[in-house]
Design an enzyme around this catalytic site. Structure first.
Site, PDB file in Angstrom:
ATOM      1  N   ASN A  10      -8.792  -2.527   2.657  1.00 23.81           N
ATOM      2  CA  ASN A  10      -8.716  -3.303   1.416  1.00 23.81           C
ATOM      3  C   ASN A  10     -10.101  -3.408   0.811  1.00 23.81           C
ATOM      4  O   ASN A  10     -11.086  -3.571   1.550  1.00 23.81           O
ATOM      5  CB  ASN A  10      -8.158  -4.696   1.722  1.00 23.81           C
ATOM      6  CG  ASN A  10      -7.822  -5.453   0.459  1.00 23.81           C
ATOM      7  OD1 ASN A  10      -8.700  -5.799  -0.325  1.00 23.81           O
ATOM      8  ND2 ASN A  10      -6.542  -5.685   0.249  1.00 23.81           N
ATOM      9  N   TYR A  64      -5.382 -14.645  -0.674  1.00 23.76           N
ATOM     10  CA  TYR A  64      -5.577 -13.260  -1.126  1.00 23.76           C
ATOM     11  C   TYR A  64      -4.264 -12.526  -0.853  1.00 23.76           C
ATOM     12  O   TYR A  64      -3.211 -13.155  -0.750  1.00 23.76           O
ATOM     13  CB  TYR A  64      -6.803 -12.711  -0.349  1.00 23.76           C
ATOM     14  CG  TYR A  64      -7.363 -11.416  -0.843  1.00 23.76           C
ATOM     15  CD1 TYR A  64      -7.870 -11.291  -2.124  1.00 23.76           C
ATOM     16  CD2 TYR A  64      -7.393 -10.299  -0.006  1.00 23.76           C
ATOM     17  CE1 TYR A  64      -8.396 -10.079  -2.567  1.00 23.76           C
ATOM     18  CE2 TYR A  64      -7.917  -9.091  -0.437  1.00 23.76           C
ATOM     19  CZ  TYR A  64      -8.410  -8.982  -1.722  1.00 23.76           C
ATOM     20  OH  TYR A  64      -8.919  -7.788  -2.158  1.00 23.76           O
ATOM     21  N   LYS A 113      -9.877 -13.353  -5.714  1.00 27.92           N
ATOM     22  CA  LYS A 113     -11.032 -12.461  -5.491  1.00 27.92           C
ATOM     23  C   LYS A 113     -12.311 -13.300  -5.420  1.00 27.92           C
ATOM     24  O   LYS A 113     -13.192 -13.039  -4.601  1.00 27.92           O
ATOM     25  CB  LYS A 113     -11.149 -11.437  -6.628  1.00 27.92           C
ATOM     26  CG  LYS A 113     -10.023 -10.405  -6.643  1.00 27.92           C
ATOM     27  CD  LYS A 113     -10.357  -9.186  -5.812  1.00 27.92           C
ATOM     28  CE  LYS A 113      -9.166  -8.236  -5.696  1.00 27.92           C
ATOM     29  NZ  LYS A 113      -9.402  -7.089  -4.837  1.00 27.92           N
TER      30      LYS A 113
HETATM   31  N1  LIG Z   1      -5.866  -1.541  -0.613  1.00 33.93           N
HETATM   32  C1  LIG Z   1      -6.640  -1.721  -1.661  1.00 33.93           C
HETATM   33  O1  LIG Z   1      -7.816  -2.101  -1.540  1.00 33.93           O
HETATM   34  C2  LIG Z   1      -6.127  -1.447  -3.020  1.00 33.93           C
HETATM   35  C3  LIG Z   1      -4.810  -1.216  -3.244  1.00 33.93           C
HETATM   36  N2  LIG Z   1      -4.354  -0.964  -4.508  1.00 33.93           N
HETATM   37  C4  LIG Z   1      -2.932  -0.766  -4.676  1.00 33.93           C
HETATM   38  O2  LIG Z   1      -2.672   0.518  -5.156  1.00 33.93           O
HETATM   39  C5  LIG Z   1      -1.493   0.514  -5.923  1.00 33.93           C
HETATM   40  C6  LIG Z   1      -1.715   1.353  -7.162  1.00 33.93           C
HETATM   41  O3  LIG Z   1      -2.745   0.820  -7.949  1.00 33.93           O
HETATM   42  P1  LIG Z   1      -3.233   1.619  -9.248  1.00 33.93           P
HETATM   43  O4  LIG Z   1      -3.704   2.974  -8.896  1.00 33.93           O
HETATM   44  O5  LIG Z   1      -4.182   0.761  -9.974  1.00 33.93           O
HETATM   45  O6  LIG Z   1      -1.871   1.695 -10.052  1.00 33.93           O
HETATM   46  P2  LIG Z   1      -1.442   2.702 -11.182  1.00 33.93           P
HETATM   47  O7  LIG Z   1      -0.262   2.097 -11.824  1.00 33.93           O
HETATM   48  O8  LIG Z   1      -2.630   3.038 -12.012  1.00 33.93           O
HETATM   49  O9  LIG Z   1      -0.996   4.035 -10.408  1.00 33.93           O
HETATM   50  C7  LIG Z   1       0.162   4.181  -9.644  1.00 33.93           C
HETATM   51  C8  LIG Z   1       0.378   5.658  -9.405  1.00 33.93           C
HETATM   52  O10 LIG Z   1       1.430   5.815  -8.458  1.00 33.93           O
HETATM   53  C9  LIG Z   1       2.301   6.833  -8.926  1.00 33.93           C
HETATM   54  N3  LIG Z   1       3.646   6.652  -8.376  1.00 33.93           N
HETATM   55  C10 LIG Z   1       4.596   5.780  -8.755  1.00 33.93           C
HETATM   56  N4  LIG Z   1       5.710   5.982  -8.040  1.00 33.93           N
HETATM   57  C11 LIG Z   1       5.464   6.983  -7.192  1.00 33.93           C
HETATM   58  C12 LIG Z   1       6.235   7.650  -6.204  1.00 33.93           C
HETATM   59  N5  LIG Z   1       7.497   7.295  -5.949  1.00 33.93           N
HETATM   60  N6  LIG Z   1       5.661   8.663  -5.516  1.00 33.93           N
HETATM   61  C13 LIG Z   1       4.390   9.025  -5.760  1.00 33.93           C
HETATM   62  N7  LIG Z   1       3.615   8.435  -6.668  1.00 33.93           N
HETATM   63  C14 LIG Z   1       4.147   7.418  -7.387  1.00 33.93           C
HETATM   64  C15 LIG Z   1       2.263   6.698 -10.431  1.00 33.93           C
HETATM   65  O11 LIG Z   1       2.734   7.878 -11.059  1.00 33.93           O
HETATM   66  C16 LIG Z   1       0.793   6.449 -10.641  1.00 33.93           C
HETATM   67  O12 LIG Z   1       0.108   7.671 -10.665  1.00 33.93           O
HETATM   68  C17 LIG Z   1      -1.132  -0.948  -6.145  1.00 33.93           C
HETATM   69  O13 LIG Z   1      -0.068  -1.294  -5.298  1.00 33.93           O
HETATM   70  C18 LIG Z   1      -2.358  -1.703  -5.723  1.00 33.93           C
HETATM   71  O14 LIG Z   1      -2.051  -2.941  -5.127  1.00 33.93           O
HETATM   72  C19 LIG Z   1      -5.198  -0.885  -5.580  1.00 33.93           C
HETATM   73  C20 LIG Z   1      -6.525  -1.133  -5.418  1.00 33.93           C
HETATM   74  C21 LIG Z   1      -7.082  -1.483  -4.126  1.00 33.93           C
HETATM   75  C1  LIG Z   2      -6.662  -5.044  -3.409  1.00 32.50           C
HETATM   76  C2  LIG Z   2      -6.556  -4.793  -4.822  1.00 32.50           C
HETATM   77  O1  LIG Z   2      -7.531  -4.863  -5.545  1.00 32.50           O
HETATM   78  C3  LIG Z   2      -5.285  -4.419  -5.380  1.00 32.50           C
HETATM   79  O2  LIG Z   2      -4.308  -4.276  -4.662  1.00 32.50           O
HETATM   80  O3  LIG Z   2      -5.237  -4.244  -6.609  1.00 32.50           O
HETATM   81 MG   LIG Z   3      -7.052  -4.927  -7.566  1.00 30.19          MG
END
Ligand SMILES: NC(=O)C1=CN([C@@H]2O[C@H](COP(=O)(O)OP(=O)(O)OC[C@H]3O[C@@H](n4cnc5c(N)ncnc54)[C@H](O)[C@@H]3O)[C@@H](O)[C@H]2O)C=CC1
Ligand SMILES: CC(=O)C(=O)O
Ligand SMILES: [Mg+2]
Length: 603
Positions: free
Chosen positions: A490, A130, A201
């Site tokens: 996560n 993962y 996943k």
């Molecule tokens: N810990 C967890 O369970 C999860 C973590 N994530 C992580 O979250 C991140 C984003 O995922 P999504 O929202 O789907 O991506 P996304 O691409 O839909 O959104 C990213 C956002 O970050 C903004 N952004 C980019 N550069 C920036 C900066 N320098 N300062 C402020 N904002 C900035 C963009 O404008 C956009 O609004 C990924 O790295 C993903 O791995 C996503 C889902 C679950």
């Molecule tokens: C954890 C997860 O779903 C992501 O980083 O997109």
């Molecule tokens: Mg994801």
């Protein structure tokens, strides 16, 4: 790829419960000899007893000595440990990929042994199968590819999916994880190489939720890629064309969903790592028609909300104080907006629909206000009005540093995908937070994309913070015998339980209530003592236990909301008569556990 004997699924279903008891029930196979050895579902390697070797035509195809499951397990762990020893001092990525390869080889050969070592060593192996290593695997997928796993539906398969779906060898499928590879973790568009994410996943589904591995299906929807480097890579294994857009794109997803529903009407589809516009659009399009959810929007929201409620408890305040928390969310994508939407619902429940939460949302262009041009409709409800920010001296597009300094937030939460965006200045500004225990959630994955490291957070923001990251970091030694606890925020703490609860309830849709129940269950799982020590989430070692609890909470809500249709012999009537404890037991009894079942050959 493993193949499953045609009607084995039915007998497996019968033996499902018995698998978790001391004497496993028999498993019917419709193949013999070498075909069994090449089928990771049935293969026991050197573990086939002599009688079974006779019955299945295996005599002479294996070395004579029969090795017990325990002995096989120990042998694997020994080779894993010697790999660790022999690669000491080598580059981190090299070591991680070597570890992934040895696990993947076992996965391809003997699933029973693979899932047992995974379950027993989940803390060590989750970072390999993962996040973070799965990200590296996706990036290097073309070079690493040996055998296919899961199914691939491409833009070239239009009109064929309804028949293609029958190429999958298993008669029954419970859980599907689907991606189009357009936003893999924080790594961007990886096209077909994103298949590693559904595989990882679903491994977590087996390990945490006890979903039978013969009934899982990782799926890649290859509609092209806009990643120029991949398009020019001669080893790239996906379609060499730009991504489909608009109606063309949606017609492919529609066709896939119809095909799945036609063959397995009860299968649950988890959408994973879709770029934001399609993440929201597909969720909206399918959630009332199919049993599906979007993990990045909905799973992440629940995990974050549980952590946010934990930080209120860590401050020694009543939960209702959540409505007064100042929360700065960095990243206005599918994940960040999902979190804010669920947090808003929680505030409305606690303080009434008129409540005015103190949420601040930033994207790559800084603070989002009503003055933002071309504001995304999904972000609009969280955009600040001039009146809300002028007293603070803030403005449209204010930088993160300005926002943190002026707002003095209780929580700083990153879902931006940008490594290091919580820089030293920002973290130091968190020392002036209005909270006695400021919270820093650097939730982006994989590790290099985390908004800050654990060490940076504790060093710059101070020892009194609570810290969580999306990918694992080691606890931080603060000196004087003090340890800064690192939480892993996560969605792995929720999606397996959401899927399991939905599956066992036989729900035809996944409601907001079911998702909320999952989040509340996770939030209330931690004791006050743990929360006081900054421990907001359970250890990954207990992921099977928390997943059973989450699954039971989801199932109960499905029953209360009358969307549960039951499953197999246990219909909605039986479910509605079960006590709370009865439901938890029912969930646990239905979690698959890897042991060698006696194989019985049937023509
Ligand atoms: N810990 C967890 O369970 C999860 C973590 N994530 C992580 O979250 C991140 C984003 O995922 P999504 O929202 O789907 O991506 P996304 O691409 O839909 O959104 C990213 C956002 O970050 C903004 N952004 C980019 N550069 C920036 C900066 N320098 N300062 C402020 N904002 C900035 C963009 O404008 C956009 O609004 C990924 O790295 C993903 O791995 C996503 C889902 C679950
Ligand atoms: C954890 C997860 O779903 C992501 O980083 O997109
Ligand atoms: Mg994801």
């Amino acid at each position: 790829m493993w193949r499953v004997a045609r009607s084995a699924a039915a007998s497996l279903r019968q033996s499902h419960r018995r698998l978790s008891t001391a004497i496993p029930g028999p498993c019917i196979v419709h193949k013999r000899g070498a075909d069994i050895l090449h089928d990771p579902w049935f293969n026991k390697d050197t573990g086939f007893p002599l009688t079974e070797r006779d019955r299945l035509g295996l005599r002479g195809l294996l070395p004579p000595r029969v090795i017990s499951f325990e002995h096989q397990y120990a042998r694997f762990m020994e080779s894993y440990q010697s790999l660790e020893k022999n690669t000491q001092g080598q580059h981190e990525n090299f070591v991680s990929l070597a570890k992934w390869r040895i696990l993947n080889r076992l996965h391809d050969r003997n699933e029973t042994l693979y899932y047992r070592v995974l379950i027993d060593n989940i803390k060590n192996f989750a970072p390999i199968i993962y996040t973070p290593t799965v990200g590296l695997v996706c990036q290097n997928y073309s070079g690493l590819f040996r055998r296919p796993r899961g199914m691939y539906f491409s833009a070239k398969d239009k009109g064929e999916m309804m028949s293609m779906i029958y190429n999958w060898p298993s008669q029954e499928v419970d859980m599907i994880v689907l991606t189009d590879g357009s936003r893999i973790l924080g790594l961007g568009d990886l096209g077909v190489q994103g298949i590693g994410i559904p595989i990882g996943k679903l491994d977590m589904y087996v390990a945490a939720a006890g979903i039978n591995p013969q009934r899982i299906l990782p799926v890649m929807l290859d509609v092209g890629t806009n990643n120029q480097k991949l398009l020019e890579d001669r080893l790239y294994l996906g379609l060499r064309q730009p991504r489909l857009e608009g109606e063309e794109y949606l017609s492919i997803v529609d066709e896939f969903m119809e095909a799945v529903h036609a063959r397995w009407p009860k299968a649950i589809v988890q959408f994973e790592d879709f770029q934001m516009k399609w993440a929201f659009e597909t969720l909206d399009r399918y959630r009332k028609r199919f049993c599906m959810f979007n993990d990045d929007i909905q799973g992440t929201a629940g995990v974050a909300l549980a952590g946010l409620l934990g930080t209120v408890r860590a401050q020694g305040r009543p939960l209702t104080d959540f409505a007064n928390q100042k929360i700065v969310v960095v990243g206005a994508g599918s994940a960040g907006l999902g979190v804010l939407k669920m947090a808003l619902q929680a505030v409305s429940r606690m303080a009434g629909p008129e409540a005015d939460p103190h949420f601040f949302l930033l994207d790559k262009d800084g603070l989002i206000t009503k003055e933002r041009k071309d504001i995304d409709p999904a972000a609009a409800p969280f955009a600040k009005t001039q009146g809300e920010i002028e007293g603070l001296g803030l403005h449209e597009g204010a930088s993160l540093n300005e926002v943190v300094k002026k707002v003095k937030p209780h929580v700083l939460l990153g879902l931006s995908g940008v490594g290091g965006v919580f820089n030293e200045e920002v973290l130091k500004a968190m020392r002036e937070s209005d909270s006695t225990k400021p919270a820093i959630f650097a939730m982006s994955n994989p590790t290099a994309n985390a908004e800050c490291t654990a060490v940076e957070a504790f060093n710059h923001a101070g020892e009194d913070i609570v810290f969580a990251s999306g990918s694992p970091f080691a606890d931080v030694n603060l000196g004087n015998g003090k340890i800064g606890h690192v939480n892993q925020a996560n969605n792995m703490y929720l999606f397996p339980g959401i899927g399991l609860g939905a599956l066992l309830s036989g729900a035809h849709i996944i409601t907001d209530g079911m998702l909320q129940a999952a989040a509340e269950c996770l939030a209330s799982y931690m004791t006050d003592d743990e929360i006081q020590r900054g421990v907001l989430y359970p250890s990954i070692d207990s992921i099977r236990d928390i997943t059973a609890e989450v699954g039971a909470a989801v199932l109960r809500t499905a029953v209360v909301e009358e969307v549960a249709e039951g499953r197999g012999d246990v219909g909605s009537r039986e479910l509605s008569h079960m006590s709370k404890e009865g439901i938890l037991q029912y969930v646990k009894d239905n979690m698959w556990y890897p042991v060698y079942s006696p194989l019985v050959h049937e023509k």
